[in-house]
Design a protein around this motif. Sequence first.
Motif, mmCIF file in Angstrom:
data_model
loop_
_atom_site.group_PDB
_atom_site.id
_atom_site.type_symbol
_atom_site.label_atom_id
_atom_site.label_comp_id
_atom_site.label_asym_id
_atom_site.label_seq_id
_atom_site.Cartn_x
_atom_site.Cartn_y
_atom_site.Cartn_z
ATOM 1 N N ILE A 165 0.845 -1.201 0.000
ATOM 2 C CA ILE A 165 0.000 0.000 0.000
ATOM 3 C C ILE A 165 0.880 1.250 0.000
ATOM 4 C CG2 ILE A 165 -1.830 1.282 1.194
ATOM 5 C CD1 ILE A 165 -2.716 -1.528 0.193
ATOM 6 N N ALA A 166 0.739 2.065 -1.048
ATOM 7 C CA ALA A 166 1.413 3.366 -1.084
ATOM 8 C C ALA A 166 0.483 4.398 -0.459
ATOM 9 C CB ALA A 166 1.725 3.747 -2.524
ATOM 10 N N VAL A 167 0.973 5.113 0.541
ATOM 11 C CA VAL A 167 0.181 6.200 1.134
ATOM 12 C C VAL A 167 0.648 7.499 0.475
ATOM 13 C CG1 VAL A 167 -0.483 7.406 3.249
ATOM 14 C CG2 VAL A 167 -0.062 4.931 3.295
ATOM 15 N N ALA A 168 -0.183 8.000 -0.452
ATOM 16 C CA ALA A 168 0.172 9.196 -1.227
ATOM 17 C C ALA A 168 -0.125 10.440 -0.401
ATOM 18 C CB ALA A 168 -0.607 9.228 -2.530
ATOM 19 N N MET A 169 0.876 11.328 -0.302
ATOM 20 C CA MET A 169 0.706 12.547 0.513
ATOM 21 C C MET A 169 1.487 13.700 -0.111
ATOM 22 S SD MET A 169 3.090 11.410 3.763
ATOM 23 C CE MET A 169 2.793 9.662 3.724
ATOM 24 N N GLY A 170 1.131 14.902 0.299
ATOM 25 C CA GLY A 170 1.820 16.090 -0.231
ATOM 26 C C GLY A 170 0.915 16.873 -1.152
ATOM 27 N N SER A 211 -1.664 14.166 7.504
ATOM 28 C CA SER A 211 -2.673 13.112 7.283
ATOM 29 C C SER A 211 -2.002 11.806 6.885
ATOM 30 C CB SER A 211 -3.657 13.533 6.186
ATOM 31 O OG SER A 211 -4.472 14.605 6.587
ATOM 32 N N GLY A 212 -1.079 11.899 5.929
ATOM 33 C CA GLY A 212 -0.384 10.710 5.446
ATOM 34 C C GLY A 212 0.398 10.020 6.549
ATOM 35 N N GLY A 213 1.009 10.826 7.419
ATOM 36 C CA GLY A 213 1.766 10.264 8.542
ATOM 37 C C GLY A 213 0.885 9.470 9.480
ATOM 38 N N VAL A 214 -0.310 9.994 9.778
ATOM 39 C CA VAL A 214 -1.252 9.296 10.661
ATOM 40 C C VAL A 214 -1.708 7.977 10.021
ATOM 41 C CG1 VAL A 214 -3.568 9.405 11.704
ATOM 42 C CG2 VAL A 214 -2.032 11.365 11.866
ATOM 43 N N VAL A 215 -1.974 8.008 8.715
ATOM 44 C CA VAL A 215 -2.393 6.779 8.022
ATOM 45 C C VAL A 215 -1.275 5.733 8.086
ATOM 46 C CG1 VAL A 215 -3.038 5.767 5.796
ATOM 47 C CG2 VAL A 215 -4.066 7.932 6.528
ATOM 48 N N CYS A 216 -0.045 6.161 7.816
ATOM 49 C CA CYS A 216 1.092 5.222 7.836
ATOM 50 C C CYS A 216 1.250 4.560 9.199
ATOM 51 C CB CYS A 216 2.388 5.925 7.452
ATOM 52 S SG CYS A 216 2.497 6.323 5.699
ATOM 53 N N TYR A 260 -0.551 -5.270 5.716
ATOM 54 C CA TYR A 260 -0.072 -4.409 4.628
ATOM 55 C C TYR A 260 1.406 -4.059 4.785
ATOM 56 C CZ TYR A 260 -5.144 -3.554 4.616
ATOM 57 O OH TYR A 260 -6.511 -3.706 4.620
ATOM 58 N N HIS A 261 2.102 -4.023 3.665
ATOM 59 C CA HIS A 261 3.388 -3.328 3.593
ATOM 60 C C HIS A 261 3.050 -1.870 3.298
ATOM 61 C CE1 HIS A 261 5.734 -7.043 3.486
ATOM 62 N NE2 HIS A 261 4.970 -7.499 2.514
ATOM 63 N N VAL A 262 3.501 -0.951 4.138
ATOM 64 C CA VAL A 262 3.084 0.455 4.027
ATOM 65 C C VAL A 262 4.263 1.318 3.559
ATOM 66 C CG1 VAL A 262 2.124 2.432 5.286
ATOM 67 C CG2 VAL A 262 1.384 0.107 5.864
ATOM 68 N N TYR A 263 4.010 2.127 2.518
ATOM 69 C CA TYR A 263 5.066 2.964 1.940
ATOM 70 C C TYR A 263 4.609 4.414 1.883
ATOM 71 C CZ TYR A 263 6.400 -1.679 0.265
ATOM 72 O OH TYR A 263 6.715 -3.012 0.195
ATOM 73 N N PRO A 312 2.704 -0.677 -6.181
ATOM 74 C CA PRO A 312 1.659 -0.802 -5.158
ATOM 75 C C PRO A 312 0.436 -1.577 -5.658
ATOM 76 C CG PRO A 312 2.434 1.460 -5.331
ATOM 77 C CD PRO A 312 3.019 0.725 -6.489
ATOM 78 N N ASP A 313 -0.151 -2.359 -4.733
ATOM 79 C CA ASP A 313 -1.430 -3.026 -5.033
ATOM 80 C C ASP A 313 -2.574 -2.029 -4.956
ATOM 81 O OD1 ASP A 313 -0.529 -5.792 -5.302
ATOM 82 O OD2 ASP A 313 0.005 -5.618 -3.177
ATOM 83 N N ALA A 314 -2.385 -0.999 -4.122
ATOM 84 C CA ALA A 314 -3.403 0.057 -3.986
ATOM 85 C C ALA A 314 -2.738 1.297 -3.424
ATOM 86 C CB ALA A 314 -4.537 -0.390 -3.064
ATOM 87 N N VAL A 315 -3.410 2.426 -3.608
ATOM 88 C CA VAL A 315 -2.934 3.709 -3.082
ATOM 89 C C VAL A 315 -3.943 4.219 -2.055
ATOM 90 C CG1 VAL A 315 -2.394 6.106 -3.639
ATOM 91 C CG2 VAL A 315 -1.784 4.299 -5.252
ATOM 92 N N PHE A 316 -3.442 4.595 -0.882
ATOM 93 C CA PHE A 316 -4.270 5.312 0.089
ATOM 94 C C PHE A 316 -4.005 6.792 -0.170
ATOM 95 C CE2 PHE A 316 -6.581 4.671 4.201
ATOM 96 C CZ PHE A 316 -6.925 5.996 4.377
ATOM 97 N N ASN A 317 -5.005 7.479 -0.707
ATOM 98 C CA ASN A 317 -4.849 8.863 -1.153
ATOM 99 C C ASN A 317 -5.155 9.837 -0.011
ATOM 100 O OD1 ASN A 317 -4.804 11.283 -2.543
ATOM 101 N ND2 ASN A 317 -6.672 10.904 -3.685
#
Length: 327
Positions: free
Chosen positions: A6-11, A23-28, A36-39, A76-81
């Motif tokens: 899972i890529a956590v897209a932020m910025g 927000s991205g930091g909290v999700v990670c 999940y492998h979290v990136y 990534p299998d999916a992106v957390f936006n």
Amino acid sequence: MAKKHIAVAMGGYSSEFEISLLSGGVVCESLDTSRYHVYPVHLLKEGWFYLAPEGTKHAIDKSNFGFTVNGTTIIPDAVFNTIHGTPGEDGYLQAYWELLNIPQTSTGFYQAALSFNKRDCLSVLQRFGVSCAKSYYLNKGNEIHKEEIVKIVGLPCFVKPNRAGSSFGVSKVHDMEQLLPAIEKAFEEDNEIIIETALIGVEVSVGVYTHNNEVIVLPATEIVSENDFFDYEAKYLGKSQEITPARISEEETEKVKAEAQRIYKLLNMKGVTRSEFILQNGKPFFLEINTTPGLSKESIIPKQAREAGMSLTEFFGILIEEAFVKN
């Protein structure tokens, strides 16, 4: 079961990029690492990269949204936006990920683009009988007729950039002298602006998400700003109280939650959204809908999820699993 990447897209590219990084930091830190492998993936004007735990940056290959670490390429299998503003809330990235066939947690590209444009979104929803404030639209370069604006929307009124978030560029105007400076301020954020009647009442924010084909409404939050309105300071610098559940009657709660759910369905949304309303004389007036709402610890959606009895790990897990559901 193999762990998903899972890529956590932020910025992002807007004034909201710092809030998005929070927000991205909290999700990670909240995602279940047994599943999940979290990136953490930073998408910034200066470049796109995966930021590894040791602080090294690994460039994103835009042809597949992958990156290489120690000779291994991860797609990534999916992106957390979690990108607020452009390009993560206005449809650009949603369209890009769809072309790459990578599921993502927020709504589709068309719904994102429509809802990010306040003017177009209000125009659509009003056709379905959704109550909104009176409004007046201006594009950069248009002649400004102050008397005409005030005649239509009255005073006080709000002057807002049409496509921006976190209250950047928003002013509350109490008299004619304040109107032109407020318009100039809004044009700094966007070349389209919207001027709306200032509704008087209780401001309420309502989260909505989908789970197992059901559109679920989170507890409503009442917003009490110390400032003249719910501006950037009120949102992020502690100048407001956000009370969940909102201190409104049961009847008002049901009305505003039903309207938030109806709007989510009318716009054919996916993922989690947050709709803003003013309750004026017990009637909900719709202000706007956010399709990548803030997820930092101070943000409203995490508070609503906890009030609904969910941990952030559970809630964010639901959003990821829903991203894989084909509609």
